[in-house]
Design an enzyme around this catalytic site. Structure first.
Site, mmCIF file in Angstrom:
data_model
loop_
_atom_site.group_PDB
_atom_site.id
_atom_site.type_symbol
_atom_site.label_atom_id
_atom_site.label_comp_id
_atom_site.label_asym_id
_atom_site.label_seq_id
_atom_site.Cartn_x
_atom_site.Cartn_y
_atom_site.Cartn_z
ATOM 1 C CB THR A 9 -3.192 -1.886 3.779
ATOM 2 O OG1 THR A 9 -2.758 -1.637 5.111
ATOM 3 C CG2 THR A 9 -4.085 -3.113 3.747
ATOM 4 N N GLY A 10 -1.213 0.139 2.089
ATOM 5 C CA GLY A 10 -0.353 1.321 2.143
ATOM 6 C C GLY A 10 1.088 0.965 1.829
ATOM 7 N N GLY A 11 1.275 0.368 0.646
ATOM 8 C CA GLY A 11 2.625 -0.071 0.266
ATOM 9 C C GLY A 11 3.339 0.909 -0.650
ATOM 10 C CB THR A 12 2.297 4.026 -2.283
ATOM 11 O OG1 THR A 12 1.701 4.668 -1.148
ATOM 12 C CG2 THR A 12 1.224 3.322 -3.081
ATOM 13 N N GLY A 14 7.216 4.584 2.636
ATOM 14 C CA GLY A 14 7.589 4.325 4.027
ATOM 15 C C GLY A 14 7.776 2.868 4.403
ATOM 16 C CB ILE A 15 6.778 1.125 7.542
ATOM 17 C CG1 ILE A 15 7.530 2.076 8.490
ATOM 18 C CG2 ILE A 15 6.779 -0.296 8.085
ATOM 19 C CD1 ILE A 15 6.835 2.349 9.824
ATOM 20 N N GLY A 16 5.624 0.383 4.659
ATOM 21 C CA GLY A 16 4.972 -0.585 3.764
ATOM 22 C C GLY A 16 5.801 -0.847 2.527
ATOM 23 C CB SER A 132 1.940 4.215 16.886
ATOM 24 O OG SER A 132 2.740 5.262 17.388
ATOM 25 C CE1 TYR A 145 -0.661 7.499 13.800
ATOM 26 C CE2 TYR A 145 0.661 7.521 15.801
ATOM 27 C CZ TYR A 145 0.457 7.068 14.507
ATOM 28 O OH TYR A 145 1.356 6.214 13.928
HETATM 29 N N1 LIG Z 1 6.912 6.849 10.690
HETATM 30 C C1 LIG Z 1 6.716 6.782 12.000
HETATM 31 O O1 LIG Z 1 7.392 7.455 12.804
HETATM 32 C C2 LIG Z 1 5.652 5.849 12.555
HETATM 33 C C3 LIG Z 1 5.646 5.635 13.941
HETATM 34 C C4 LIG Z 1 4.681 4.798 14.466
HETATM 35 C C5 LIG Z 1 3.756 4.174 13.648
HETATM 36 N N2 LIG Z 1 3.774 4.406 12.297
HETATM 37 C C6 LIG Z 1 2.749 3.747 11.490
HETATM 38 O O2 LIG Z 1 3.379 3.068 10.417
HETATM 39 C C7 LIG Z 1 2.442 2.941 9.339
HETATM 40 C C8 LIG Z 1 3.146 3.353 8.051
HETATM 41 O O3 LIG Z 1 3.466 4.734 8.141
HETATM 42 P P1 LIG Z 1 4.755 5.375 7.446
HETATM 43 O O4 LIG Z 1 5.527 6.035 8.506
HETATM 44 O O5 LIG Z 1 5.406 4.388 6.562
HETATM 45 O O6 LIG Z 1 4.021 6.544 6.625
HETATM 46 P P2 LIG Z 1 3.987 6.895 5.073
HETATM 47 O O7 LIG Z 1 5.354 6.900 4.520
HETATM 48 O O8 LIG Z 1 3.155 8.113 4.982
HETATM 49 O O9 LIG Z 1 3.209 5.659 4.453
HETATM 50 C C9 LIG Z 1 1.855 5.448 4.776
HETATM 51 C C10 LIG Z 1 1.241 4.559 3.727
HETATM 52 O O10 LIG Z 1 -0.161 4.446 4.012
HETATM 53 C C11 LIG Z 1 -0.876 4.864 2.859
HETATM 54 N N3 LIG Z 1 -2.178 5.386 3.198
HETATM 55 C C12 LIG Z 1 -2.485 6.453 3.967
HETATM 56 N N4 LIG Z 1 -3.807 6.608 4.014
HETATM 57 C C13 LIG Z 1 -4.345 5.631 3.252
HETATM 58 C C14 LIG Z 1 -5.658 5.262 2.898
HETATM 59 N N5 LIG Z 1 -6.721 5.961 3.314
HETATM 60 N N6 LIG Z 1 -5.850 4.192 2.111
HETATM 61 C C15 LIG Z 1 -4.797 3.478 1.659
HETATM 62 N N7 LIG Z 1 -3.526 3.787 1.945
HETATM 63 C C16 LIG Z 1 -3.311 4.848 2.735
HETATM 64 C C17 LIG Z 1 0.012 5.903 2.216
HETATM 65 O O11 LIG Z 1 -0.403 6.165 0.898
HETATM 66 P P3 LIG Z 1 0.062 7.515 0.122
HETATM 67 O O12 LIG Z 1 1.378 7.148 -0.502
HETATM 68 O O13 LIG Z 1 -1.024 7.756 -0.872
HETATM 69 O O14 LIG Z 1 0.172 8.605 1.155
HETATM 70 C C18 LIG Z 1 1.340 5.178 2.334
HETATM 71 O O15 LIG Z 1 1.435 4.149 1.397
HETATM 72 C C19 LIG Z 1 1.246 3.828 9.690
HETATM 73 O O16 LIG Z 1 0.181 3.031 10.150
HETATM 74 C C20 LIG Z 1 1.786 4.703 10.813
HETATM 75 O O17 LIG Z 1 0.769 5.118 11.681
HETATM 76 C C21 LIG Z 1 4.713 5.230 11.733
#
Ligand SMILES: NC(=O)c1ccc[n+]([C@@H]2O[C@H](COP(=O)([O-])OP(=O)(O)OC[C@H]3O[C@@H](n4cnc5c(N)ncnc54)[C@H](OP(=O)(O)O)[C@@H]3O)[C@@H](O)[C@H]2O)c1
Length: 242
Positions: A9-12, A14-16, A132, A145
């Site tokens: 889920t959320g593969g567009t 970052g980490i996904g 997280s 959060y």
């Molecule tokens: N980066 C960090 O420092 C960090 C640290 C701890 C935990 N995390 C966790 O890691 C996970 C991935 O985060 P990331 O850092 O890779 O952030 P990111 O680059 O913003 O990616 C988040 C992904 O989730 C999608 N998303 C957000 N809301 C959504 C919704 N309502 N329905 C479906 N998709 C949704 C986004 O879609 P869009 O492209 O449309 O925005 C994007 O694909 C999250 O759960 C975050 O809490 C991140």
């Protein structure tokens, strides 16, 4: 992970996205979800994988996703509950809308995604929750959060007992600070991000983590190597918490 089918889920972004890229490269069948049609189309094209529109705050879209997967006869070896948002705000000024959106995305979303996709999971199947380190370490501005992630970790604990008869195991990865779009989406300027990342040079890892740095732990939890693990938590934080 060759020939394994994994939904992220959320593969567009970052980490996904980084995980999807790695798994596709290694011969897995990858399905991603996204909430924005254009971003989803762009990501699936770049990745060469399947994509389904499913905003994880919208139960009807989650149920439609489950229906589409069943229609397309897609059975999952792995499910990564990764979609998440972060709106840093002090407790004193946090508004109800931000509280609700955080919990709807980070807690309720993965709960109902897991519930809806139960008929799509194979036996055995591995579910990985992207939590997280905020669950463990207090960061000012991250109360809601942290609570949203801790709440789903509590769900994971119970779900591991309820879903064990179906061969489903659930474990979590807790990323530390990782350079993705999430900081910009949180309103941090690129200068502020760069300054923040600079401070991470003081960690044992010596730099901010990249999305690719999170991939190995998630892949391990998806793979057969983690078969006996239940409710395990891997903190991928570059030593930030030491
Ligand atoms: N980066 C960090 O420092 C960090 C640290 C701890 C935990 N995390 C966790 O890691 C996970 C991935 O985060 P990331 O850092 O890779 O952030 P990111 O680059 O913003 O990616 C988040 C992904 O989730 C999608 N998303 C957000 N809301 C959504 C919704 N309502 N329905 C479906 N998709 C949704 C986004 O879609 P869009 O492209 O449309 O925005 C994007 O694909 C999250 O759960 C975050 O809490 C991140």
């Amino acid at each position: 992970m060759k020939n394994q089918t994994v939904l992220i889920t959320g593969g567009t972004a970052g980490i996904g996205f980084a995980l999807a890229q790695h798994l596709v490269h290694n011969g897995a069948h990858v399905v991603i979800t996204g909430r924005d049609p254009e971003r989803l189309a762009n990501a699936t094209q770049r990745l060469g994988c399947a994509g389904y529109l499913a905003d994880s705050t919208q139960l009807t879209q989650i149920q439609a996703l489950a229906g589409d997967l069943q229609r397309d006869q897609i059975k999952l070896d792995g499910l990564v509950l990764n979609a998440g948002v972060f709106f840093p705000e002090a407790l004193a000024t946090t508004r109800e809308a931000a509280f609700d959106l955080t919990f709807n995305t980070n807690t309720k979303g993965p709960f109902f995604t897991l519930q809806a996709l139960l008929p799509c999971l194979k036996n055995p199947a591995s579910v990985v929750f992207v939590s997280s380190i905020a669950v463990h370490k207090a960061f000012p501005g991250a109360a809601v959060y942290a609570a949203s992630k801790a709440a789903f970790e509590a769900i994971v604990r119970v779900a591991n007992l309820e879903l064990a008869p179906s061969g489903i195991r659930i474990n979590s990865v807790r990323p530390g600070v990782t350079a993705t779009e999430i900081q910009g989406k949180a309103g941090m300027s690129s200068e502020a991000q760069a300054a923040f990342y600079e401070t991470l040079k003081a960690t044992p890892f010596g730099r901010v983590m990249s999305p690719e740095d999170q991939v190995g732990a998630i892949e391990f939890l998806l793979s057969g190597h983690s078969l006996p693990l239940r409710n395990a938590v891997i903190e991928v934080d570059g030593g930030l918490l030491l």
